[in-house]
Write a protein that holds these residues in place. Structure first.
Motif, PDB file in Angstrom:
ATOM      1  N   CYS A   1       0.877  -1.161   0.000  1.00  0.00           N
ATOM      2  CA  CYS A   1       0.000   0.000   0.000  1.00  0.00           C
ATOM      3  C   CYS A   1       0.922   1.220   0.000  1.00  0.00           C
ATOM      4  O   CYS A   1       2.112   1.093   0.301  1.00  0.00           O
ATOM      5  CB  CYS A   1      -0.868   0.025   1.249  1.00  0.00           C
ATOM      6  SG  CYS A   1      -1.909  -1.436   1.452  1.00  0.00           S
ATOM      7  N   ASN A   2       0.410   2.385  -0.290  1.00  0.00           N
ATOM      8  CA  ASN A   2       1.233   3.587  -0.298  1.00  0.00           C
ATOM      9  C   ASN A   2       1.881   3.771   1.075  1.00  0.00           C
ATOM     10  O   ASN A   2       1.193   3.953   2.071  1.00  0.00           O
ATOM     11  CB  ASN A   2       0.386   4.809  -0.662  1.00  0.00           C
ATOM     12  CG  ASN A   2       1.212   6.050  -0.854  1.00  0.00           C
ATOM     13  OD1 ASN A   2       2.410   5.975  -1.091  1.00  0.00           O
ATOM     14  ND2 ASN A   2       0.573   7.200  -0.742  1.00  0.00           N
ATOM     15  N   GLY A   3       3.204   3.694   1.130  1.00  0.00           N
ATOM     16  CA  GLY A   3       3.933   3.830   2.380  1.00  0.00           C
ATOM     17  C   GLY A   3       3.803   2.633   3.307  1.00  0.00           C
ATOM     18  O   GLY A   3       4.187   2.693   4.468  1.00  0.00           O
ATOM     19  N   GLY A   4       3.287   1.529   2.801  1.00  0.00           N
ATOM     20  CA  GLY A   4       2.955   0.373   3.622  1.00  0.00           C
ATOM     21  C   GLY A   4       4.096  -0.376   4.268  1.00  0.00           C
ATOM     22  O   GLY A   4       3.879  -1.154   5.188  1.00  0.00           O
TER      23      GLY A   4
ATOM     24  N   GLY B   1       0.179  -6.565   0.868  1.00  0.00           N
ATOM     25  CA  GLY B   1      -0.467  -7.834   0.570  1.00  0.00           C
ATOM     26  C   GLY B   1       0.500  -8.744  -0.148  1.00  0.00           C
ATOM     27  O   GLY B   1       1.676  -8.446  -0.309  1.00  0.00           O
ATOM     28  N   GLY B   2      -0.037  -9.861  -0.629  1.00  0.00           N
ATOM     29  CA  GLY B   2       0.812 -10.828  -1.300  1.00  0.00           C
ATOM     30  C   GLY B   2       1.733 -11.502  -0.311  1.00  0.00           C
ATOM     31  O   GLY B   2       1.426 -11.651   0.855  1.00  0.00           O
ATOM     32  N   GLY B   3       2.895 -11.882  -0.785  1.00  0.00           N
ATOM     33  CA  GLY B   3       3.850 -12.515   0.108  1.00  0.00           C
ATOM     34  C   GLY B   3       5.090 -12.958  -0.629  1.00  0.00           C
ATOM     35  O   GLY B   3       5.113 -13.030  -1.853  1.00  0.00           O
TER      36      GLY B   3
ATOM     37  N   CYS C   1      -6.276  -1.495   1.453  1.00  0.00           N
ATOM     38  CA  CYS C   1      -5.214  -0.551   1.823  1.00  0.00           C
ATOM     39  C   CYS C   1      -5.824   0.655   2.541  1.00  0.00           C
ATOM     40  O   CYS C   1      -6.868   1.161   2.137  1.00  0.00           O
ATOM     41  CB  CYS C   1      -4.486  -0.062   0.592  1.00  0.00           C
ATOM     42  SG  CYS C   1      -3.193  -1.162   0.039  1.00  0.00           S
ATOM     43  N   PRO C   2      -5.146   1.091   3.600  1.00  0.00           N
ATOM     44  CA  PRO C   2      -5.654   2.293   4.296  1.00  0.00           C
ATOM     45  C   PRO C   2      -5.380   3.551   3.483  1.00  0.00           C
ATOM     46  O   PRO C   2      -4.577   3.580   2.614  1.00  0.00           O
ATOM     47  CB  PRO C   2      -4.848   2.313   5.592  1.00  0.00           C
ATOM     48  CG  PRO C   2      -3.674   1.447   5.375  1.00  0.00           C
ATOM     49  CD  PRO C   2      -4.002   0.523   4.245  1.00  0.00           C
TER      50      PRO C   2
ATOM     51  N   SER D   1      -3.642 -12.955  -3.047  1.00  0.00           N
ATOM     52  CA  SER D   1      -3.461 -12.587  -4.456  1.00  0.00           C
ATOM     53  C   SER D   1      -2.558 -11.379  -4.653  1.00  0.00           C
ATOM     54  O   SER D   1      -2.040 -11.165  -5.739  1.00  0.00           O
ATOM     55  CB  SER D   1      -4.820 -12.310  -5.108  1.00  0.00           C
ATOM     56  OG  SER D   1      -5.370 -11.102  -4.599  1.00  0.00           O
ATOM     57  N   GLY D   2      -2.394 -10.560  -3.617  1.00  0.00           N
ATOM     58  CA  GLY D   2      -1.558  -9.374  -3.735  1.00  0.00           C
ATOM     59  C   GLY D   2      -2.217  -8.218  -4.459  1.00  0.00           C
ATOM     60  O   GLY D   2      -1.540  -7.308  -4.940  1.00  0.00           O
ATOM     61  N   ASP D   3      -3.566  -8.201  -4.502  1.00  0.00           N
ATOM     62  CA  ASP D   3      -4.266  -7.093  -5.172  1.00  0.00           C
ATOM     63  C   ASP D   3      -4.639  -5.965  -4.203  1.00  0.00           C
ATOM     64  O   ASP D   3      -5.384  -5.065  -4.546  1.00  0.00           O
ATOM     65  CB  ASP D   3      -5.490  -7.600  -5.927  1.00  0.00           C
ATOM     66  CG  ASP D   3      -6.582  -8.138  -5.011  1.00  0.00           C
ATOM     67  OD1 ASP D   3      -6.391  -8.193  -3.770  1.00  0.00           O
ATOM     68  OD2 ASP D   3      -7.643  -8.525  -5.537  1.00  0.00           O
ATOM     69  N   LEU D   4      -4.109  -6.037  -2.979  1.00  0.00           N
ATOM     70  CA  LEU D   4      -4.280  -5.021  -1.930  1.00  0.00           C
ATOM     71  C   LEU D   4      -5.694  -4.948  -1.368  1.00  0.00           C
ATOM     72  O   LEU D   4      -6.113  -3.937  -0.813  1.00  0.00           O
ATOM     73  CB  LEU D   4      -3.787  -3.653  -2.392  1.00  0.00           C
ATOM     74  CG  LEU D   4      -2.316  -3.635  -2.831  1.00  0.00           C
ATOM     75  CD1 LEU D   4      -1.919  -2.254  -3.322  1.00  0.00           C
ATOM     76  CD2 LEU D   4      -1.400  -4.095  -1.705  1.00  0.00           C
ATOM     77  N   ALA D   5      -6.438  -6.058  -1.488  1.00  0.00           N
ATOM     78  CA  ALA D   5      -7.754  -6.197  -0.867  1.00  0.00           C
ATOM     79  C   ALA D   5      -7.958  -7.675  -0.543  1.00  0.00           C
ATOM     80  O   ALA D   5      -7.546  -8.542  -1.307  1.00  0.00           O
ATOM     81  CB  ALA D   5      -8.848  -5.709  -1.815  1.00  0.00           C
TER      82      ALA D   5
END
Length: 133
Positions: A25-28, A50-52, A132-133, A82-86
């Motif tokens: 995520c932005n700055g995650g 997300g993802g891994g 993502c926040p 899946s790494g789609d940030l949700a």
């Protein structure tokens, strides 16, 4: 030779994985705050990502846009399989496959006991709907 940087802003410090498996995520992947007087940086909360990526994949720590001299041995895993940030229906499908023995088991082992079981299902289900926040 090690260099100590006091007060380096948190936004100038982040992780990247060689396989691109860690989706940020932005700055995650920034630390909690700037480096301290001794140059130490701290992450006390889970990353917003997300993802891994397994520990066998090189993970670079970037400081002021320059990669640290050596990759660090760290694994990342997230209910956002899946790494789609949700964490959504796609992840439910992927996690279910992992639960029944398909795919990389480490991706669904959230409590690090080397198996995917009820404890991991609880962690996964609590994350459903997260973005993502």
């Amino acid at each position: 030779e090690a260099v100590t940087i006091d007060g380096l802003p948190a936004e100038d410090i982040w992780f990247l994985t060689a396989d691109g498996g860690l989706a940020q995520c932005n700055g995650g992947t920034n630390p909690d705050g700037p480096s301290d007087a001794d140059g130490w940086i701290t992450w006390s909360q889970p990353l917003h990502a997300g993802g891994g990526s397994p520990v066998a994949v090189a993970t670079e720590l970037f400081v002021a846009a320059a990669a640290a001299p050596e990759p660090i041995p760290v694994a990342f895993r997230s209910p956002d399989v899946s790494g789609d940030l949700a964490v959504n229906l796609t992840d439910i499908t992927l996690f279910t496959q992992i639960l029944y023995g398909g795919g990389d088991l480490w991706r669904g082992d959230y409590n690090l006991d080397e198996m995917v079981n009820l404890s991991d299902i609880v962690v996964f289900t609590m994350a459903i709907g997260g973005v993502c926040p």
